[in-house]
Design a protein around this motif. Structure first.
Motif, mmCIF file in Angstrom:
data_model
loop_
_atom_site.group_PDB
_atom_site.id
_atom_site.type_symbol
_atom_site.label_atom_id
_atom_site.label_comp_id
_atom_site.label_asym_id
_atom_site.label_seq_id
_atom_site.Cartn_x
_atom_site.Cartn_y
_atom_site.Cartn_z
ATOM 1 N N LEU A 42 57.606 -15.354 12.462
ATOM 2 C CA LEU A 42 57.207 -15.351 11.173
ATOM 3 C C LEU A 42 56.361 -16.912 11.120
ATOM 4 O O LEU A 42 56.897 -17.905 11.548
ATOM 5 N N VAL A 43 54.805 -16.679 10.939
ATOM 6 C CA VAL A 43 54.110 -17.759 10.764
ATOM 7 C C VAL A 43 53.684 -18.180 9.361
ATOM 8 O O VAL A 43 53.382 -17.235 8.741
ATOM 9 N N LEU A 44 53.982 -19.397 8.726
ATOM 10 C CA LEU A 44 53.357 -19.780 7.605
ATOM 11 C C LEU A 44 52.143 -20.561 7.731
ATOM 12 O O LEU A 44 52.129 -21.591 8.440
ATOM 13 N N ASP A 45 51.086 -20.150 7.170
ATOM 14 C CA ASP A 45 49.830 -20.901 7.239
ATOM 15 C C ASP A 45 49.380 -21.508 5.993
ATOM 16 O O ASP A 45 49.038 -20.901 4.952
ATOM 17 N N LEU A 46 49.455 -22.833 5.918
ATOM 18 C CA LEU A 46 49.142 -23.483 4.726
ATOM 19 C C LEU A 46 47.745 -24.161 5.030
ATOM 20 O O LEU A 46 47.520 -25.446 4.596
ATOM 21 N N SER A 47 46.970 -23.502 5.721
ATOM 22 C CA SER A 47 45.448 -24.368 5.823
ATOM 23 C C SER A 47 44.594 -23.556 5.249
ATOM 24 O O SER A 47 44.704 -22.428 4.482
ATOM 25 N N GLN A 48 43.123 -24.229 5.354
ATOM 26 C CA GLN A 48 41.929 -23.657 4.605
ATOM 27 C C GLN A 48 40.689 -23.746 5.324
ATOM 28 O O GLN A 48 40.711 -24.378 6.394
ATOM 29 N N TYR A 49 39.775 -23.267 5.028
ATOM 30 C CA TYR A 49 38.427 -23.296 5.691
ATOM 31 C C TYR A 49 38.532 -22.432 6.876
ATOM 32 O O TYR A 49 39.047 -21.175 7.153
ATOM 33 N N ILE A 50 38.271 -23.232 8.131
ATOM 34 C CA ILE A 50 38.065 -22.355 9.422
ATOM 35 C C ILE A 50 39.144 -22.472 10.356
ATOM 36 O O ILE A 50 39.880 -21.720 11.147
ATOM 37 N N PRO A 51 39.393 -23.810 10.828
ATOM 38 C CA PRO A 51 40.397 -24.090 11.875
ATOM 39 C C PRO A 51 41.774 -23.523 11.845
ATOM 40 O O PRO A 51 42.054 -22.726 12.681
ATOM 41 N N GLY A 52 42.250 -23.962 10.847
ATOM 42 C CA GLY A 52 43.729 -23.342 10.789
ATOM 43 C C GLY A 52 43.773 -21.926 10.599
ATOM 44 O O GLY A 52 44.585 -21.254 11.182
ATOM 45 N N PRO A 53 43.004 -21.074 9.803
ATOM 46 C CA PRO A 53 43.107 -19.611 9.669
ATOM 47 C C PRO A 53 42.644 -19.020 10.854
ATOM 48 O O PRO A 53 43.088 -18.004 11.224
ATOM 49 N N PHE A 54 41.860 -19.644 11.587
ATOM 50 C CA PHE A 54 41.507 -19.052 12.910
ATOM 51 C C PHE A 54 42.457 -18.926 13.947
ATOM 52 O O PHE A 54 42.888 -18.187 14.829
ATOM 53 N N ALA A 55 43.380 -20.071 13.878
ATOM 54 C CA ALA A 55 44.569 -20.314 14.860
ATOM 55 C C ALA A 55 45.615 -19.330 14.475
ATOM 56 O O ALA A 55 46.201 -18.574 15.304
ATOM 57 N N THR A 56 45.864 -19.322 12.989
ATOM 58 C CA THR A 56 46.796 -18.195 12.741
ATOM 59 C C THR A 56 46.476 -16.951 12.830
ATOM 60 O O THR A 56 47.276 -15.958 13.055
ATOM 61 N N MET A 57 45.148 -16.594 12.705
ATOM 62 C CA MET A 57 44.695 -15.377 13.145
ATOM 63 C C MET A 57 44.962 -14.860 14.269
ATOM 64 O O MET A 57 45.223 -13.702 14.707
ATOM 65 N N THR A 58 44.871 -15.908 15.261
ATOM 66 C CA THR A 58 44.741 -15.617 16.716
ATOM 67 C C THR A 58 46.510 -15.316 17.000
ATOM 68 O O THR A 58 46.747 -14.370 17.898
ATOM 69 N N LEU A 59 47.334 -16.022 16.240
ATOM 70 C CA LEU A 59 48.670 -15.696 16.368
ATOM 71 C C LEU A 59 49.046 -14.318 15.842
ATOM 72 O O LEU A 59 49.790 -13.490 16.391
ATOM 73 N N GLY A 60 48.476 -13.968 14.858
ATOM 74 C CA GLY A 60 48.702 -12.726 14.302
ATOM 75 C C GLY A 60 48.279 -11.512 15.022
ATOM 76 O O GLY A 60 48.658 -10.416 15.360
ATOM 77 N N ASP A 61 46.907 -11.826 15.843
ATOM 78 C CA ASP A 61 46.459 -10.945 16.847
ATOM 79 C C ASP A 61 47.570 -10.685 17.892
ATOM 80 O O ASP A 61 47.514 -9.689 18.603
ATOM 81 N N LEU A 62 48.334 -11.575 18.379
ATOM 82 C CA LEU A 62 49.251 -11.682 19.172
ATOM 83 C C LEU A 62 50.582 -10.773 18.762
ATOM 84 O O LEU A 62 51.610 -10.717 19.572
ATOM 85 N N GLY A 63 50.562 -10.366 17.520
ATOM 86 C CA GLY A 63 51.876 -9.876 16.869
ATOM 87 C C GLY A 63 52.526 -10.592 16.080
ATOM 88 O O GLY A 63 53.627 -9.801 15.386
#
Length: 364
Positions: free
Chosen positions: A10-31
């Motif tokens: 379980l990943v909590l994403d408290l980020s905005q704009y591009i960098p953080g959401p791109f990072a958590t999107m990648t973690l989501g892509d990995l499952g």
């Protein structure tokens, strides 16, 4: 399937704009399951750069595909308590606040560790949590300016140009992902959580070794005049064609230069490959040569010649390129995880889902 590598996390994403959401999107892509927590007014990226038919930017949807999105006011006691409950269940928390903000909200690293000793907490900021620039505001271009990379990127006659896509935003996102995955691997062996301090500036700085290392030895190229920045070597540059299109030209190795010279019937250029730099005269010779034909004509000659030439494609051309279609990475509305595993292409992301905090707490 590669997209289940992080199943159960379980990943909590408290980020905005591009960098953080791109990072958590990648973690989501990995499952991983990703819950994106936004302030009451939402992530400003919802309305950035372009507007979709429903009023929400397709770029925001790209960055947050597959996530559960909830709005939470962390300045209220109810919001704080909801986050505390989520933190107790989470494996990873990524935030992109300016240093000190999480502490003022009541969630400094020590408090988060008390709530969940095995939590991997990644703070992704512009310049890091410490140092004289820690509180300095910035965006991608200003971070890259400080790395020295912009001083090399541009034209000798007109100076530096912005780097696109944003370098610091995406290198920082990848540094966050790499560090989080390493911390999770350590946790498997030791049971320890981690606090990770990732700086967008430092991530981009680490990628600029190609100019920083020579600089440490007294070698500093002028803007656009290095071997790999377009104005030093004729064999690594961008050229314009008769129809005002451009192509990238990179026959660095002698065998590719030979293939090029043979393909155009100019064996007289063979010996000029490694002339001293800057190869101003040779660059002008090639400029004049390439202006004589259209991009299509040069493509017919040089693409089959195996000389490291590629037309500079517009974004709408990229989406219809046969290689892109075959590799199943880009589907217009979605750019998928860029890897095949065990012979299988990347899978489609599920759309993001807007949730209520009560639903998420009951799920957990």
């Amino acid at each position: 399937m590669f997209n289940n590598c992080l199943d159960g996390l379980l990943v909590l994403d408290l980020s905005q704009y591009i960098p953080g959401p791109f990072a958590t999107m990648t973690l989501g892509d990995l499952g991983a399951e990703v819950i994106k927590i936004e302030p009451p007014f939402g992530d400003p990226m919802r309305h950035a750069f372009m507007e979709g038919e429903d009023g929400i930017s397709p770029l925001y949807k790209q960055l947050n595909g597959g996530k559960k999105v909830v709005k939470l006011d962390l300045k209220t006691q109810e919001g704080k308590e909801a986050l505390r409950q989520l933190v107790k269940k989470a494996d990873v928390l990524l935030e992109s606040f300016r240093p000190g903000v999480m502490g003022r909200l009541g969630f400094d690293p020590a408090t988060l560790k008390d709530l969940n000793p095995t939590l991997v907490h990644c703070a992704l900021s512009g310049y890091g949590q410490t140092g004289p620039y820690a509180q300095t505001a910035g965006h991608d271009m200003t971070y890259v300016a400080l790395t020295g990379a912009l001083s090399q990127t541009g034209h000798a006659d007109s100076g530096p140009v912005p780097i696109f896509p944003p370098l610091a935003d995406h290198s920082g996102a990848m540094q966050a992902v790499n560090s989080i995955l390493a911390a999770l691997f350590r946790r498997e062996r030791t049971g320890l959580g981690a606090f990770i301090d990732v700086s967008l500036f430092e991530a981009a700085l680490s990628w600029n070794y190609l100019s920083l290392t020579p600089a440490a030895h007294g070698q500093v190229d002028k803007c656009g005049q290095g071997e790999l920045t377009g104005g030093g070597a004729a064999w690594y540059a961008i050229y314009e064609t008769k129809d005002n299109r451009h192509f990238a030209f990179a026959p660095i190795e002698p065998k590719f230069w030979q293939n090029f010279c043979t393909a155009i019937g100019r064996e007289d250029l063979l010996a000029r490959h490694m002339e001293p730099q800057p190869q101003t005269d040779l660059i002008q010779t090639l400029r004049d040569l390439f202006k004589a034909k259209t991009l299509s004509e040069w493509s017919e000659i040089l693409l089959p010649a195996d000389c490291c030439m590629e037309p500079i494609h517009r974004p709408d051309e990229v989406l219809n390129h046969p290689h892109v279609e075959e590799r199943q990475i880009a589907f217009g509305h979605e750019i998928r995880y860029p890897a095949w595993v065990d012979g299988l292409p990347p899978v489609e992301r599920q759309p993001m889902v807007e949730c209520e905090i009560t639903d998420l707490l009951s799920d957990q």
